[in-house]
Design a protein around this motif. Structure first.
Motif, short mmCIF file in Angstrom:
data_model
loop_
_atom_site.label_atom_id
_atom_site.label_comp_id
_atom_site.label_asym_id
_atom_site.label_seq_id
_atom_site.Cartn_x
_atom_site.Cartn_y
_atom_site.Cartn_z
N ILE A 1 38.46 38.93 -30.79
CA ILE A 1 39.25 39.71 -29.85
C ILE A 1 39.43 38.91 -28.56
N GLN A 2 40.67 38.76 -28.11
CA GLN A 2 40.98 37.85 -27.00
C GLN A 2 41.30 38.56 -25.69
N THR A 3 41.68 39.83 -25.71
CA THR A 3 42.14 40.48 -24.48
C THR A 3 41.00 40.82 -23.53
N THR A 4 39.86 41.23 -24.06
CA THR A 4 38.68 41.54 -23.24
C THR A 4 37.71 40.37 -23.33
N VAL A 5 37.14 39.98 -22.17
CA VAL A 5 36.22 38.84 -22.18
C VAL A 5 34.78 39.24 -21.90
N ALA A 6 34.56 40.40 -21.26
CA ALA A 6 33.18 40.80 -20.98
C ALA A 6 33.13 42.30 -20.72
N GLN B 1 27.14 32.26 -11.42
CA GLN B 1 27.68 33.17 -10.42
C GLN B 1 27.60 34.61 -10.93
N ALA B 2 27.67 35.56 -9.99
CA ALA B 2 27.69 36.98 -10.33
C ALA B 2 28.98 37.60 -9.82
N ILE B 3 29.48 38.58 -10.56
CA ILE B 3 30.68 39.29 -10.10
C ILE B 3 30.32 40.60 -9.42
N GLU C 1 31.30 51.74 -9.65
CA GLU C 1 32.19 51.72 -8.49
C GLU C 1 31.45 51.19 -7.26
N GLY C 2 32.09 50.29 -6.54
CA GLY C 2 31.48 49.73 -5.34
C GLY C 2 30.46 48.66 -5.60
N ARG C 3 30.30 48.26 -6.86
CA ARG C 3 29.28 47.28 -7.23
C ARG C 3 29.85 45.89 -7.41
N LEU C 4 31.17 45.77 -7.43
CA LEU C 4 31.79 44.47 -7.69
C LEU C 4 32.07 43.73 -6.40
N PHE C 5 31.91 42.40 -6.45
CA PHE C 5 32.23 41.58 -5.30
C PHE C 5 33.73 41.37 -5.24
N THR C 6 34.28 41.31 -4.07
CA THR C 6 35.71 41.04 -3.91
C THR C 6 35.94 39.55 -3.71
N ALA D 1 21.96 41.54 -11.30
CA ALA D 1 23.23 40.85 -11.10
C ALA D 1 24.04 40.86 -12.39
N LEU D 2 25.35 40.98 -12.24
CA LEU D 2 26.26 40.96 -13.38
C LEU D 2 26.86 39.56 -13.50
N GLU D 3 26.52 38.86 -14.57
CA GLU D 3 26.91 37.46 -14.73
C GLU D 3 28.42 37.30 -14.85
N HIS D 4 28.95 36.34 -14.11
CA HIS D 4 30.37 36.02 -14.19
C HIS D 4 30.69 35.53 -15.61
N PRO D 5 31.71 36.09 -16.28
CA PRO D 5 31.98 35.70 -17.67
C PRO D 5 32.40 34.25 -17.85
#
Length: 290
Positions: A230-235, A192-194, A285-290, A183-187
């Motif tokens: 750096i502020q623009t990217t969070v994860a 939660q996972a994204i 690709e196709g691995r992210l939850f909507t 699982a990819l942790e929500h930043p």
């Protein structure tokens, strides 16, 4: 997650939690080798320990001799220092200290952000020999934990364990006949996972500004040129053949576009920005939850 029925060996090391999952129970001698490898790495590279090898560089000009695996670390940092135009540097430690991420974990800035000194001006790193022309804070944290993941994998393979998952608090290396789903942790919400990704004889590493954050807008991913967080990217997440490369590229993605890294490195990537959008390569690709 590791496969059901796998044996797990957990411990703390280099300031983080580790879990080694194997298809069969680890022998006590192998457990000792794993713990010894982590202890040796910490004693070599920790900028938080006054007795570490690299801490000698903080006390004044001079040279130290590092283990053989430092050659690969040096080559990787040299490439990323060049590609990022100096934004990613092993000399970021003093900038982190200045913002409060220091040996005493004061988490209170001692001054305004300040960029790192230029590698070419003060540091000579040839093979296993590192020399500083002035007192230096050498910090290899952007790739070091990943390299340690790889070193633990080498210990397991040498002992005959070919089905395993090394997990250093989210920096992972998988080996075996059956892939694992991670699982990819929500930043913004660690519960939660994204999305998920399938790890199959490769490494997955992540970098997130919320992992080590303190104060207003202060976190551990700094631009080496300005010393500013750096502020623009969070994860970011990256997959590569080795955890050392994946770990370093996860940090480099905060600083440059993926295309600049893809010229020299074979990896998959995912970036999440502060405005909630994300970009990713085909491997995600196709691995992210909507």
């Amino acid at each position: 997650m590791p496969h059901p029925g796998w044996s797990r060996f957990s411990f703390e090391g280099i300031g983080t939690h580790w879990e080694i999952s194997t298809s069969s129970i680890l022998a006590l001698e192998v457990q000792r080798q794993l713990l010894g490898t982590v202890a040796d790495y910490d004693h070599t590279y920790s900028r938080f320990r006054p007795d570490s090898l690299v801490s000698a560089l903080q006390r004044g000009p001079g040279s130290i001799s590092l283990p053989g695996h430092s050659v690969a670390l040096r080559d990787l940092y040299e490439a990323l220092y060049r590609i990022t135009g100096g934004s990613m540097t092993p000399l970021i430690g003093n900038s982190l200290n200045r913002l409060g991420y220091d040996a005493g974990y004061t988490l209170v800035p001692s001054g305004a952000p300040e960029g790192a000194v230029k590698w070419e001006d003060v540091l000579e790193w040839s093979g296993t020999t590192v020399s500083g022309k002035v007192p230096l804070v050498l910090d290899v944290g952007a790739a070091g934990k990943g390299q340690l993941v790889d070193l633990l994998g080498e210990v397991l393979r040498s002992a005959g364990y070919l089905d395993f998952l090394v997990d250093g608090s989210g920096d992972m290396l998988h080996s075996g006949s059956l892939p694992v789903t991670v699982a990819l942790e929500h930043p913004y919400n660690p519960k939660q996972a994204i999305g998920t990704v399938e790890l199959d004889n490769s490494a997955l590493c992540a970098s997130a500004s919320n992992r080590r954050a303190w104060g207003d807008g202060l976190h551990h991913v700094l631009d080496g040129i300005t010393g500013q967080p750096i502020q623009t990217t969070v994860a970011t997440w990256t997959m590569a053949a080795s955890a050392m490369v994946a770990d370093a590229l996860a940090t480099a993605l905060f600083m440059v576009e993926p295309a600049a890294l893809e010229v020299e490195f074979d990896f998959s990537w995912l970036r999440v920005f502060s405005n909630g959008t994300a970009t990713f390569s085909a491997g995600f690709e196709g691995r992210l939850f909507t």
